[in-house]
Scaffold this motif. Structure first.
Motif, PDB file in Angstrom:
ATOM      1  N   VAL A   1     -27.932   7.855 -34.209  1.00 46.06           N
ATOM      2  CA  VAL A   1     -28.261   8.390 -32.847  1.00 46.06           C
ATOM      3  C   VAL A   1     -27.853   9.717 -33.125  1.00 46.06           C
ATOM      4  CG1 VAL A   1     -27.512   8.381 -30.465  1.00 46.06           C
ATOM      5  CG2 VAL A   1     -27.904   6.195 -31.518  1.00 46.06           C
ATOM      6  N   VAL A   2     -28.554  10.818 -32.710  1.00 46.66           N
ATOM      7  CA  VAL A   2     -27.960  12.086 -32.764  1.00 46.66           C
ATOM      8  C   VAL A   2     -27.950  12.888 -31.448  1.00 46.66           C
ATOM      9  CG1 VAL A   2     -28.907  12.411 -34.950  1.00 46.66           C
ATOM     10  CG2 VAL A   2     -30.576  12.928 -33.291  1.00 46.66           C
ATOM     11  N   GLY A   3     -28.312  11.986 -30.336  1.00 43.13           N
ATOM     12  CA  GLY A   3     -28.301  12.590 -28.999  1.00 43.13           C
ATOM     13  C   GLY A   3     -28.919  11.531 -27.839  1.00 43.13           C
ATOM     14  N   GLU A   4     -28.257  11.858 -26.668  1.00 45.25           N
ATOM     15  CA  GLU A   4     -28.896  10.857 -25.753  1.00 45.25           C
ATOM     16  C   GLU A   4     -28.628  11.603 -24.147  1.00 45.25           C
ATOM     17  OE1 GLU A   4     -25.280   7.739 -26.025  1.00 45.25           O
ATOM     18  OE2 GLU A   4     -27.284   7.166 -26.013  1.00 45.25           O
ATOM     19  N   TYR A   5     -29.394  11.449 -23.218  1.00 43.01           N
ATOM     20  CA  TYR A   5     -29.320  12.092 -21.827  1.00 43.01           C
ATOM     21  C   TYR A   5     -30.286  11.130 -20.872  1.00 43.01           C
ATOM     22  CZ  TYR A   5     -33.690  14.694 -22.368  1.00 43.01           C
ATOM     23  OH  TYR A   5     -34.981  15.114 -22.475  1.00 43.01           O
ATOM     24  N   ALA A   6     -30.023  11.170 -19.952  1.00 40.31           N
ATOM     25  CA  ALA A   6     -30.742  10.553 -18.900  1.00 40.31           C
ATOM     26  C   ALA A   6     -31.134  11.566 -17.634  1.00 40.31           C
ATOM     27  CB  ALA A   6     -29.819   9.441 -17.963  1.00 40.31           C
ATOM     28  N   VAL A   7     -32.444  11.429 -17.277  1.00 41.65           N
ATOM     29  CA  VAL A   7     -32.950  12.167 -15.992  1.00 41.65           C
ATOM     30  C   VAL A   7     -33.569  11.332 -15.150  1.00 41.65           C
ATOM     31  CG1 VAL A   7     -33.331  14.189 -17.688  1.00 41.65           C
ATOM     32  CG2 VAL A   7     -35.144  12.480 -17.164  1.00 41.65           C
ATOM     33  N   PRO A   8     -33.273  11.819 -13.654  1.00 40.74           N
ATOM     34  CA  PRO A   8     -34.165  10.925 -12.475  1.00 40.74           C
ATOM     35  C   PRO A   8     -35.628  10.880 -12.881  1.00 40.74           C
ATOM     36  CG  PRO A   8     -32.623  12.643 -11.826  1.00 40.74           C
ATOM     37  CD  PRO A   8     -32.564  12.902 -13.463  1.00 40.74           C
ATOM     38  N   THR A   9     -36.065   9.873 -12.567  1.00 41.93           N
ATOM     39  CA  THR A   9     -37.547   9.876 -12.485  1.00 41.93           C
ATOM     40  C   THR A   9     -38.125   8.883 -11.151  1.00 41.93           C
ATOM     41  OG1 THR A   9     -39.540   9.261 -13.874  1.00 41.93           O
ATOM     42  CG2 THR A   9     -37.501   7.662 -14.000  1.00 41.93           C
ATOM     43  N   THR A  10     -39.344   8.922 -10.749  1.00 38.59           N
ATOM     44  CA  THR A  10     -39.841   8.043  -9.882  1.00 38.59           C
ATOM     45  C   THR A  10     -41.376   7.727 -10.243  1.00 38.59           C
ATOM     46  OG1 THR A  10     -41.104  10.059  -8.993  1.00 38.59           O
ATOM     47  CG2 THR A  10     -39.077   9.578  -8.039  1.00 38.59           C
ATOM     48  N   VAL A  11     -41.277   7.651 -11.632  1.00 40.16           N
ATOM     49  CA  VAL A  11     -42.749   7.053 -12.137  1.00 40.16           C
ATOM     50  C   VAL A  11     -42.963   5.498 -12.103  1.00 40.16           C
ATOM     51  CG1 VAL A  11     -42.021   7.041 -14.708  1.00 40.16           C
ATOM     52  CG2 VAL A  11     -44.146   7.080 -14.370  1.00 40.16           C
ATOM     53  N   ASP A  12     -44.112   5.161 -12.006  1.00 40.54           N
ATOM     54  CA  ASP A  12     -44.291   3.892 -11.844  1.00 40.54           C
ATOM     55  C   ASP A  12     -45.342   3.377 -12.566  1.00 40.54           C
ATOM     56  OD1 ASP A  12     -45.114   1.447  -9.019  1.00 40.54           O
ATOM     57  OD2 ASP A  12     -44.608   1.236 -11.123  1.00 40.54           O
ATOM     58  N   TYR A  13     -45.120   2.827 -14.025  1.00 45.03           N
ATOM     59  CA  TYR A  13     -45.942   2.603 -14.911  1.00 45.03           C
ATOM     60  C   TYR A  13     -47.343   1.425 -14.623  1.00 45.03           C
ATOM     61  CZ  TYR A  13     -43.958   5.680 -18.611  1.00 45.03           C
ATOM     62  OH  TYR A  13     -43.683   6.578 -19.142  1.00 45.03           O
ATOM     63  N   ARG A  14     -46.811   0.681 -13.384  1.00 45.41           N
ATOM     64  CA  ARG A  14     -47.872  -0.330 -13.128  1.00 45.41           C
ATOM     65  C   ARG A  14     -48.895   0.106 -12.439  1.00 45.41           C
ATOM     66  NH1 ARG A  14     -44.374  -3.403  -8.538  1.00 45.41           N
ATOM     67  NH2 ARG A  14     -44.429  -1.168  -7.827  1.00 45.41           N
ATOM     68  N   ALA A  15     -48.944   1.914 -12.279  1.00 47.46           N
ATOM     69  CA  ALA A  15     -50.084   2.254 -11.449  1.00 47.46           C
ATOM     70  C   ALA A  15     -50.897   3.202 -12.516  1.00 47.46           C
ATOM     71  CB  ALA A  15     -49.670   2.986 -10.314  1.00 47.46           C
ATOM     72  N   ILE A  16     -50.527   3.348 -13.827  1.00 47.49           N
ATOM     73  CA  ILE A  16     -51.170   4.321 -14.723  1.00 47.49           C
ATOM     74  C   ILE A  16     -51.484   3.544 -15.986  1.00 47.49           C
ATOM     75  CG2 ILE A  16     -49.931   6.147 -13.347  1.00 47.49           C
ATOM     76  CD1 ILE A  16     -47.953   6.274 -15.822  1.00 47.49           C
ATOM     77  N   SER A  17     -52.361   4.672 -16.611  1.00 49.08           N
ATOM     78  CA  SER A  17     -52.800   4.412 -18.080  1.00 49.08           C
ATOM     79  C   SER A  17     -53.027   2.842 -18.401  1.00 49.08           C
ATOM     80  CB  SER A  17     -51.463   4.679 -19.148  1.00 49.08           C
ATOM     81  OG  SER A  17     -51.286   5.923 -18.827  1.00 49.08           O
ATOM     82  N   GLY A  18     -54.183   2.110 -17.483  1.00 48.48           N
ATOM     83  CA  GLY A  18     -54.627   1.202 -17.739  1.00 48.48           C
ATOM     84  C   GLY A  18     -53.933  -0.366 -17.592  1.00 48.48           C
ATOM     85  N   TYR A  19     -52.713  -0.104 -16.808  1.00 43.73           N
ATOM     86  CA  TYR A  19     -51.981  -1.245 -16.603  1.00 43.73           C
ATOM     87  C   TYR A  19     -52.491  -2.184 -15.523  1.00 43.73           C
ATOM     88  CZ  TYR A  19     -47.433  -3.941 -15.079  1.00 43.73           C
ATOM     89  OH  TYR A  19     -46.731  -4.733 -14.673  1.00 43.73           O
TER      90      TYR A  19
END
Length: 699
Positions: free
Chosen positions: A162-180
């Protein structure tokens, strides 16, 4: 009307015969060559088109197969993929193919976990990404955390570091995109339309496979395919140097991949989007697409709107069983195939015009040279007709027939005065070519000879059905033959369940002994893997036995004048066959002769068996068991952990046996059995030690 002179007639005749023929040859060759070139163009386009389709199919099917396996793993333990322990599975999925840019799992509860590659494009898109990062794992919280969902990112220089990590807020819902939604609704593999990767700025295709747990849909296993691999393939497999190959969706014209990577995307209202055939950044492609729509033709020629050159366009759909209704588009300048022919024809035309002018002048001179004697002869015959003999005798022509006519005319003239003489013309004979037939013959050469056989094959054949036996024998022959060919050996013949092969002929190999040893090891270890699979399936294994010898033998064409074969003969061949049978005595797999050991002693690991005397030979020799190849990293050739210890213990016991120290040898072989209870060599040699004791101390 005055009749034309012979010289004028001959000149006109030569011109009428030669010039049209030259023009005909030029035109005929041009059109015939053009047809051949155009046929070659169509063939190359078809090959390019087929190769592109097969490459895409192979890529999609390969990733689809990987996703099916991933879906099965997720279905078996869904909770695992809510933890960091699942990152290894996703990493293996990601690295299973270079075209996979990201591997991920999305669940109905909103949880999403992914592993992606990190390249320069991604580093430029996010300054928070460490400069040394090459891999990236992230997960998004499920909906149970409410509105405080975050995307947690971890970066690795090498996997696990591991050389780095962080977290950012998100509202993405993968159930509704990209073929799901498609995968969920169809219950099968879903391939989404190409879209621009926001991190890299280049197109990707997302694939998703539904996951069911206890009969209920719980989410999807997915992968993002970067089209760089496909783009490089299209660029390197062009129909011609200036052709362009495109894979597109004919329903909306959206570009899947193109041999020119930069043209597969376009900037629209300040935003990158996937290009379409109708707005592709190439005038020729747009024109070809328009004509295809207007005429509904898939293969046609058209003129480039840019420079007017002739182009070939080919549109071909993917097979109906393919997951998406894609098509290949190949645009090829015909000048890539017939351009040089056109230039050559233009040069030929200029040359023909110049040659024709020179030819006309030469024809006039030649016709004058040929016709003048005939015209003079005509005057001479006319004088004879008038019984005038005052016509002077002209110099004989250098042309045989004209000279003969002149002589005949002179004879006719002089015959009124005296007798004449006549000389006949000789007959010219032709020549007959002859050929030399092939002949039988052999030569003496140092070769390595291998014999392979199966243990207890007759019993195995009696206990197996013909179909099952044929299936296993085919696998056996395939594995051994491939191992031989990979080391540049020559398979001589199949003898029942046996195989005979040799190295060093017809092409001489300076390292034929080591190659033969490597081939024997590859064959045995491959059969070991095959046998493991057969045992798991409940099938009886086939145990291979190999004999290997190096000697001077005769090699060449042997047989009758009507039929012969390329083979080897000699005592060295018989020794190899006997060595194969000795495996039964010692319980070994590969027996080699002392000549093999002496030739490559520093490159192989062996253990000595004992001195033997084979049938037909007066002198005995030491037989060895081949164990492995020294200093090899090849898993099929490298030494196993216990091999060196077994070799050293056998060498120690063998030295005692060969020196006549039967007690010491017995102790050595018993010690081997303590560490290797199933060792056939130790068991066999203990029997030999017992027999030696009995012969030394008879009752």
């Amino acid at each position: 009307m005055k009749k034309p002179k012979l010289s004028a007639i001959m000149s006109g005749l030569f011109v009428c015969l030669s010039i049209p023929i030259l023009i005909f040859i030029l035109v005929y060759n041009y059109y015939r060559n053009s047809e051949v070139m155009m046929a070659t163009l169509k063939d190359d386009v078809a090959k390019t088109r087929q190769a592109s389709i097969e490459n895409v199919q192979g890529m999609i099917q390969g990733v689809a197969g990987t996703l099916r396996l991933l879906a099965e793993v997720v279905a078996a333990d869904p909770a695992l993929f809510h933890t960091d322990r699942s990152r290894e599975v996703l990493f293996r999925t990601l690295t299973s193919a270079e075209e996979i840019d990201a591997a991920f799992v999305s669940f109905e509860d909103g949880y999403h976990r992914a592993v992606t590659r990190i390249d320069d494009d991604r580093r430029r898109s996010d300054p928070k990404i460490p400069r040394t990062a090459k891999w990236h794992m992230n997960f998004i919280d499920d909906f149970s955390v409410g509105t405080s969902r975050s995307r947690h990112r971890t970066f690795f220089s090498t996997w696990g570091d591991v050389v780095g990590e962080y977290a950012v807020p998100t509202t993405v819902d993968y159930r509704a995109i990209s073929g799901y939604p498609t995968a969920k609704a169809s219950g099968a593999l879903a391939i989404a339309d190409p879209e621009i990767n926001s991190d890299t700025g280049y197109p990707i295709i997302n694939m998703r496979f539904p996951v069911y747990h206890n009969g209920n849909f719980i989410g999807c296993a997915g992968a993002s395919i970067t089209l760089d691999v496909l783009t490089r393939f299209l660029a390197s497999h062009r129909a011609s140097p200036h052709s362009m190959t495109i894979i597109a969706d004919p329903t909306d014209g959206k570009i899947i991949a193109a041999s020119d990577k930069k043209k597969s995307v376009r900037l629209s209202v300040g935003k990158l989007e996937v290009a379409r055939l109708e707005n592709f950044a190439d005038d020729d492609v747009r024109e070809a697409y328009r004509l295809q729509k207007d005429t509904d033709q898939n293969d046609f020629l058209f003129d480039s709107p840019r420079d007017g050159q002739e182009l070939s366009a080919s549109f071909a759909r993917f097979p109906e069983d393919f997951a998406r209704p894609w098509e290949t588009v190949v645009i090829t300048p015909t000048d890539d195939f017939i351009g040089q022919l056109k230039a050559t024809n233009h040069q030929i035309i200029v040359i023909i015009i110049a040659l024709s002018i020179a030819e006309l002048f030469l024809i006039y001179l030649l016709s004058r040279r040929l016709s003048q004697p005939i015209e003079n002869l005509s005057q001479e015959l006319k004088s004879v007709e008038s019984l005038s003999f005052e016509q002077p005798v002209n110099r004989l022509s250098n042309v045989r027939e004209i000279a003969q006519l002149q002589s005949a005319a002179s004879l006719l003239r002089n015959s009124l005065r005296s007798f004449s003489s006549f000389a006949p013309v000789d007959v010219v004979k032709g020549l007959i070519k002859s050929g030399i037939p092939l002949a039988l013959g052999v030569e003496k050469r140092n070769l390595s000879i291998l014999f392979s056989d199966l243990e207890n094959f007759s019993t195995h054949a009696e206990q197996s059905t013909p179909d099952a036996l044929l299936e296993q024998m085919s696998v056996y022959f395939e594995q051994v033959s491939r191992a031989i060919s990979e080391e540049k050996g020559t398979v001589d013949k199949f003898i029942g369940d046996g195989i005979m092969a040799f190295w060093g002929a017809p092409v001489a190999l300076p390292d034929h002994v080591l190659r033969a040893c490597s081939s024997a090891l590859r064959a045995t270890r491959r059969m070991e893997r095959v046998n493991e699979g057969w045992r798991a399936e409940g099938k009886r294994p086939l145990r291979i036995r190999i004999g290997l010898n190096t000697a001077d033998v005769l090699v060449g064409n042997v047989g009758s004048t009507e039929r012969f074969s390329y083979t080897v003969m000699g005592d060295g061949v018989n020794v190899a066959a006997r060595l194969e049978g000795m495996n039964k005595i010692f319980g070994t797999t590969i027996c080699i002769s002392d000549s093999v050991f002496e030739a490559v002693a520093s490159d192989i690991l062996v253990r000595p068996l004992r001195h033997v005397q084979v049938k037909g030979r007066t002198q005995d020799f030491m037989v060895y068991e081949l164990i492995g190849i020294e200093n090899s990293n090849d898993p099929e050739l490298e030494l196993r952990p216990e091999d060196r210890k077994l070799s050293e213990m056998t060498w120690a016991a063998s030295r005692c046996f060969e020196a006549g120290d039967i007690e010491g040898a017995s102790c050595g072989y018993r010690e081997i059995l303590e560490h290797f209870p199933n060792d056939g060599v130790a068991k066999s040699m203990l029997v030999a030690c017992s027999q030696s004791k009995v012969s030394a101390h008879p009752a």
